[in-house]
Design a protein around this motif. Structure first.
Motif, PDB file in Angstrom:
ATOM      1  N   GLY A  53      16.065  11.690  -8.136  1.00 33.29           N
ATOM      2  CA  GLY A  53      16.034  12.812  -9.065  1.00 33.29           C
ATOM      3  C   GLY A  53      14.676  13.488  -9.113  1.00 33.29           C
ATOM      4  N   VAL A  54      13.609  12.688  -9.015  1.00 34.77           N
ATOM      5  CA  VAL A  54      12.262  13.278  -8.995  1.00 34.77           C
ATOM      6  C   VAL A  54      12.090  14.182  -7.785  1.00 34.77           C
ATOM      7  N   LEU A  55      12.670  13.786  -6.646  1.00 38.72           N
ATOM      8  CA  LEU A  55      12.516  14.561  -5.409  1.00 38.72           C
ATOM      9  C   LEU A  55      13.460  15.765  -5.360  1.00 38.72           C
ATOM     10  N   LEU A  56      14.721  15.580  -5.800  1.00 39.30           N
ATOM     11  CA  LEU A  56      15.732  16.630  -5.627  1.00 39.30           C
ATOM     12  C   LEU A  56      15.890  17.509  -6.856  1.00 39.30           C
ATOM     13  N   ARG A  57      15.629  16.953  -8.042  1.00 40.56           N
ATOM     14  CA  ARG A  57      15.791  17.729  -9.280  1.00 40.56           C
ATOM     15  C   ARG A  57      14.550  17.540 -10.155  1.00 40.56           C
ATOM     16  N   PRO A  58      13.409  18.021  -9.690  1.00 43.21           N
ATOM     17  CA  PRO A  58      12.161  17.780 -10.437  1.00 43.21           C
ATOM     18  C   PRO A  58      12.171  18.446 -11.800  1.00 43.21           C
ATOM     19  N   GLY A  59      11.594  17.745 -12.767  1.00 40.88           N
ATOM     20  CA  GLY A  59      11.406  18.312 -14.090  1.00 40.88           C
ATOM     21  C   GLY A  59       9.960  18.725 -14.275  1.00 40.88           C
ATOM     22  N   SER A  60       9.463  18.591 -15.476  1.00 39.07           N
ATOM     23  CA  SER A  60       8.046  18.886 -15.686  1.00 39.07           C
ATOM     24  C   SER A  60       7.212  17.780 -15.052  1.00 39.07           C
TER      25      SER A  60
ATOM     26  N   THR B 119       0.835  -1.200   0.000  1.00 36.74           N
ATOM     27  CA  THR B 119       0.000   0.000   0.000  1.00 36.74           C
ATOM     28  C   THR B 119       0.865   1.243   0.000  1.00 36.74           C
ATOM     29  N   LEU B 120       0.605   2.138  -0.944  1.00 39.33           N
ATOM     30  CA  LEU B 120       1.237   3.452  -0.979  1.00 39.33           C
ATOM     31  C   LEU B 120       0.163   4.486  -0.670  1.00 39.33           C
ATOM     32  N   GLN B 121       0.247   5.101   0.490  1.00 36.05           N
ATOM     33  CA  GLN B 121      -0.794   6.009   0.981  1.00 36.05           C
ATOM     34  C   GLN B 121      -0.481   7.436   0.547  1.00 36.05           C
ATOM     35  N   ILE B 122      -1.502   8.112  -0.013  1.00 32.35           N
ATOM     36  CA  ILE B 122      -1.381   9.515  -0.415  1.00 32.35           C
ATOM     37  C   ILE B 122      -2.457  10.298   0.315  1.00 32.35           C
ATOM     38  N   SER B 123      -2.025  11.227   1.158  1.00 31.62           N
ATOM     39  CA  SER B 123      -2.988  11.991   1.959  1.00 31.62           C
ATOM     40  C   SER B 123      -3.418  13.275   1.277  1.00 31.62           C
ATOM     41  N   ASN B 124      -2.540  13.872   0.460  1.00 28.03           N
ATOM     42  CA  ASN B 124      -2.859  15.133  -0.206  1.00 28.03           C
ATOM     43  C   ASN B 124      -3.231  14.842  -1.644  1.00 28.03           C
ATOM     44  N   SER B 125      -4.492  15.050  -1.970  1.00 29.65           N
ATOM     45  CA  SER B 125      -4.985  14.720  -3.309  1.00 29.65           C
ATOM     46  C   SER B 125      -5.299  15.961  -4.137  1.00 29.65           C
ATOM     47  N   ARG B 126      -4.720  17.089  -3.795  1.00 29.07           N
ATOM     48  CA  ARG B 126      -5.074  18.336  -4.477  1.00 29.07           C
ATOM     49  C   ARG B 126      -4.139  18.692  -5.621  1.00 29.07           C
ATOM     50  N   ALA B 127      -2.922  18.136  -5.665  1.00 26.77           N
ATOM     51  CA  ALA B 127      -1.950  18.550  -6.667  1.00 26.77           C
ATOM     52  C   ALA B 127      -1.199  17.345  -7.196  1.00 26.77           C
ATOM     53  N   GLY B 128      -1.026  17.283  -8.533  1.00 25.06           N
ATOM     54  CA  GLY B 128      -0.309  16.183  -9.136  1.00 25.06           C
ATOM     55  C   GLY B 128       1.142  16.132  -8.721  1.00 25.06           C
ATOM     56  N   ARG B 129       1.770  17.286  -8.560  1.00 23.61           N
ATOM     57  CA  ARG B 129       3.170  17.315  -8.147  1.00 23.61           C
ATOM     58  C   ARG B 129       3.354  16.673  -6.779  1.00 23.61           C
ATOM     59  N   LEU B 130       2.459  16.953  -5.854  1.00 25.49           N
ATOM     60  CA  LEU B 130       2.562  16.354  -4.519  1.00 25.49           C
ATOM     61  C   LEU B 130       2.310  14.850  -4.557  1.00 25.49           C
ATOM     62  N   ILE B 131       1.411  14.414  -5.414  1.00 28.52           N
ATOM     63  CA  ILE B 131       1.150  12.981  -5.527  1.00 28.52           C
ATOM     64  C   ILE B 131       2.387  12.258  -6.042  1.00 28.52           C
ATOM     65  N   VAL B 132       3.024  12.817  -7.063  1.00 30.24           N
ATOM     66  CA  VAL B 132       4.224  12.190  -7.620  1.00 30.24           C
ATOM     67  C   VAL B 132       5.332  12.149  -6.572  1.00 30.24           C
TER      68      VAL B 132
END
Length: 917
Positions: A353-360, A282-295
């Motif tokens: 890289g997704v966390l420290l050097r995010p792209g689009s 299970t991967l839990q996501i509490s904030n469902s308002r923004a795609g960037r936060l979900i990723v």
């Protein structure tokens, strides 16, 4: 003797010798055996064949059955049925009660050879396949329960060899471990004798398996607040089975599941439990308002799991720790090991890289999806607060699910609102529901309020586990009724009440919660929701929370602008309705029997509104300063003086306006019709002994209990002077509750009817249910109604100044010489709206009662029987109901689709507000 074998691969034997039959012939005989009723040849042909020559194929199959030596179906018979047929299930069940030794137990368990009805997959029409799936589920549930019963028998006898053998057979066949049923019902650690037969991962209280040595706990779900000894599990077999089946379908296609229900209903608990039991990550996501936060959350969650070792972890050559489910053994091939290590290192670098050097956003979604696809274990993304998610996220989540993966994938969305009011849920259901796939990919489940039966079962298991043998079934039933009524069936609220009213040592099942008390855990949950609202809306709703019960648009608009924080009445109500803080009340329509659908017999009136839950209103009211609250009460007193002087009197008394209260008291009494019981003091049926029991149960001082409030604090009272044994139950499963006009109506297990008020503090509505009278009784000159029922909670709410007498139960027949009222109060007979009300006062709380009510029709035709309820606090159960000997209750089968009456979710905004404002 012909025997049809259901428990495993379906086949047929005659005198214990197998009969060579085709799969279609076995399917035909199995269908007729289970259905029991005669079936027409044409219907059977359409079920088993999807071809124009279905009838011809059926004739050929019947000829083959005869050639095998089974003369079951005469040539000229159009209706096919079976006589003198046995099943292996019946024989298996009949052996359970005996005292089995080790050889006998081994023989008994050998009957279970696999999943029920194996071999009938992909046969016949879609309707037959659906029937097979349903029957397989029914048989599996029954088998698991029987194994659990046998497990319990051997556990109590201290025969650990028996529990081990039963557990081994259940696990070998893929059934639920029998010991889990004990923990599901009790929510507690098992005694040593029971735990001895459990695997290590199940030797602790469910629902979260404890980590074993050297393995982190990978998929611990976030659970609702548990009671001290572990979380009680309130079983809802149909919903649990639907979740399991959806997760099984994920092996063929990605699944989208939506669980919706109010705050504290147990959505996250049920989802987490189902995923844990099925071995999913299970991967839990509490904030469902923004795609960037979900990723970012997905990337961080994956890095936190031991699939991908970080450079800082372990020494050279150290193997990462993998969970068991879905993974192969570590390879001895150095080349393969090196390739695996290289791939894992690349995945770690990608996620970092997704966390420290995010792209689009699009680039990072592709990167995370690529890593997710390599996880070799069934994986579910659990999206909390999905009702807040913007519809733009649908494409992101759809892509994450549809990327080809090494194992099954699912998206579980937890929403406080139905999909019709959650744009993100609606969009994803539309996409996956319309997907061109051979298996269903979408499932919507409402987490409905807890039923009384499920709470009774949980408390029974908890009491047995604690060794509280001094409490009888009636006491537990009464306690469960109080808890469900106080909490309105909300799981978190009920668990919080239990936690705050834990029993002292040797004190049985604990105290009863006082009325109107909001547990701190529930208050914190509501406050967390309230804090997310805009400040003007939060403050304006705090002002409206002073209103007790329903209110109109006009009453809300009468509040001073300062109390509404500058919001117009229309804007205030619109936003509150969109956020589900308020709901529109149902019309005063009667309900049909037995599906509880609205009949639409109410005259159109001005729409009214109420808070979604009494706990939410209480939490909001607590945010208002006392001086503002008193000022608003004086405002309501003035506004309601002309229309509802009794309620205005209540506000005057709460505001301390003594002079106004005296004036309003006179106005209220003058407004009541002559002879109304409300004009004289009511004498509740409460002896000194009963009063002492209630005082002890709710833990208050004697001087705090006024005589007129004796029934407002229900207790585990003494049973009636002439106790009635608990009626029998029929094999009918429970159905979801229907919410209507502040009441919950539900069909309890066994075909009993349960009615509970939802704890809203305001003038109670009159619940009306129309029962059609059988045709052969409509011309009868007199009708005798016999009922067996129990009343566990009743508070009339007379302190709110109602215009009509409250009662727990009333029956009437249009055209009869009067209505029959059952109430613990002793008002004597009275008249209401021109009809004589005959009162049967032999009513007590906390035990089964039997009453006979008589209706003289005086030549009038009897078309229907009206069942009515009107009470502020109420919990009652009707087990038996008959009219002139014709049985009405218990039901012989569950209604086809109860629950539609309370559904107001077809559109985001009530039509009344959208049109008028």
């Amino acid at each position: 003797m012909l025997t049809v074998h259901l428990l495993g691969h379906a086949h047929v034997t005659y005198n214990n010798r197998p009969v060579p039959l085709s799969a279609k012939a076995v399917a035909l005989i199995t269908y007729l055996t289970i259905e029991k009723l005669p079936q027409h040849r044409e219907r059977l042909a359409d079920l088993l064949w999807n071809t124009p020559e279905a009838r011809k194929n059926l004739r050929v199959e019947l000829a083959r059955i005869r050639s095998a030596g089974l003369n079951l179906f005469p040539l000229s018979r159009q209706l096919l049925y079976l006589e003198n047929v046995e099943t292996d299930l019946n024989g298996w069940l009949s052996q359970l009660g005996g005292d089995l030794d080790q050889a006998g137990l081994a023989q008994w368990l050998s009957t279970l050879r696999g999943v029920p009805l194996s071999g009938l997959e992909d046969l016949g029409s879609p309707a037959f396949q659906e029937w097979t799936d349903h029957q397989r589920w029914v048989l599996t549930e029954q088998t698991e329960e029987v194994l659990a019963r046998a497990y319990r028998q051997f556990q109590r006898a201290g025969k650990s060899w028996g529990t081990r053998a039963i557990a081994a057979r259940a696990e070998a066949l893929g059934f639920v471990h029998p010991g889990e049923f004990l923990m599901e019902d009790a929510g507690l650690d098992l005694p040593e004798t029971a735990a001895a037969g459990l695997p290590a991962a199940l030797s602790v209280s469910l629902p979260v398996p404890a980590p074993t040595a050297g393995r982190p706990d990978l998929d611990t779900p976030v659970l609702d607040t548990p009671v001290r000894d572990g979380p009680l599990h309130f079983r809802v077999p149909e919903r649990e089975a639907a979740l399991r089946e959806s997760l099984k379908r994920a092996a063929h296609a990605p699944q989208v599941l939506v669980l919706h229900g109010p705050t504290g209903s147990g959505k996250s608990y049920e989802a987490g439990r189902a995923l844990t039991e099925s071995g999913w990550l299970t991967l839990q996501i509490s904030n469902s308002r923004a795609g960037r936060l979900i990723v970012a959350t997905l990337a961080q969650s994956l890095l936190a799991h031991p699939f991908f070792p970080t450079p800082a972890g372990g020494g050279a050559g150290e193997q990462p720790v993998f969970p068991d489910a879905g993974l192969s053994e570590p390879s001895d091939n150095p080349s393969a090991s090196g390739q695996t290590s290289s791939g894992q290192t690349s995945s770690v670098q990608t996620l970092q890289g997704v966390l420290l050097r995010p792209g689009s956003l699009e680039e990072d979604v592709v990167k995370v999806a690529t890593v997710l696809a390599t996880v070799p274990r069934p994986l579910a993304i659990v999206l909390d607060h999905a009702h807040n998610g913007p519809v733009e996220l649908a494409s992101v989540l759809e892509f994450l699910l549809n990327v080809p993966s090494a194992a099954p994938r699912a998206l579980v969305m937890l929403s406080r609102t139905p999909p019709s009011q959650a744009p993100l849920c609606r969009a994803l259901l539309r996409r996956f529901g319309a997907a061109q796939s051979s298996v269903a990919q979408a499932l919507v489940l409402e987490v409905a309020p807890l039923s009384l039966g499920s709470v009774v079962q949980a408390l029974e298991a908890q009491s047995a586990c604690r060794g509280n043998s001094g409490w009888g079934d009636a006491d537990l039933h009464a306690r469960a009724a109080v808890l469900v009524q106080r909490s309105a069936g909300n799981a978190l609220h009920l668990l919080s009440l239990l936690q705050e009213n834990e029993p002292e040592q040797g004190d049985g099942v604990g105290r009863l919660p006082p009325a109107g008390h909001l547990p701190s855990a529930m208050r914190d949950t509501y406050l967390g929701e309230i804090d997310g609202w805009p400040a003007p809306l939060r403050d304006a709703l705090s002002s409206l929370s002073v209103i007790q019960g329903d209110f109109s648009f006009g009453l809300a608009g009468s509040f001073p602008e300062a109390a509404r924080r500058g919001m117009t009445p229309a804007a205030l109500l619109r936003e509150a309705l969109e956020r589900r803080a308020l709901v529109e009340t149902e019309p005063a329509s009667a309900l049909s029997w037995p599906a509880f659908g609205p009949l639409g017999d109410a005259a159109p009136g001005e729409p009214c509104y109420r808070f979604r839950a009494e706990g939410l209103r209480t939490a909001l009211s607590g945010q208002l300063p006392q001086n503002e609250r008193q000022e608003l009460r004086r405002h309501l007193m003035a506004e309601l003086e002309a229309s509802q002087p009794g309620l205005a009197l209540y506000y005057a008394e709460r505001a301390g306006a003594e002079a106004d209260a005296e004036r309003l008291r006179a106005a209220y009494r003058s407004r009541l019709p002559a002879g109304s019981p409300l004009l004289r003091p009511l004498q509740p049926v409460a002896s000194d002994q009963l009063r002492a029991a209630q005082i002890k149960a709710v833990q208050v001082r004697p001087e705090q209990v006024r005589p007129e409030q004796m029934l407002s604090a229900p207790a585990l009272t003494a049973p009636p002077t002439r106790p009635v044994p608990e009626p029998r139950r029929r094999p009918v499963s429970a159905s979801p509750a229907v919410s209507w006009q502040g009441y919950l109506l539900s069909w309890e297990q066994g075909g009993w009817l349960g009615i509970l008020s939802q704890g809203r503090y305001g003038h109670p509505h009159t619940l009306r249910v129309h029962l059609p009278i059988p045709a052969h009784l409509r011309g009868a000159s007199a009708l005798t109604l016999r009922l067996v029922w129990r009343l566990d909670v009743f508070h009339a709410g007379h302190e709110l100044g109602p215009g009509q007498m409250a009662f727990p139960l009333r029956f009437s027949v249009p055209g009869a010489d009067g209505a029959q009222v059952l109430t613990p109060d002793v008002p004597g007979d009275y008249t209401e709206e021109g009809q004589r009300q005959r009162v049967s006062a032999d009513v007590t709380l906390g035990g089964w009662m039997q009453h006979e009510l008589h209706f003289n029709m005086a030549g009038q035709a009897a078309e229907r029987l009206d069942l009515q309820v009107r009470a502020l606090d109420l919990a009652l159960t009707i087990a038996e109901l008959s009219l002139n000997g014709h049985s009405i209750l218990p039901l012989t089968a569950a209604p086809e689709r109860p629950g539609v009456a309370g559904n107001q979710d077809s559109q985001p905004l009530p039509q009344s507000l959208a049109v008028r404002h």
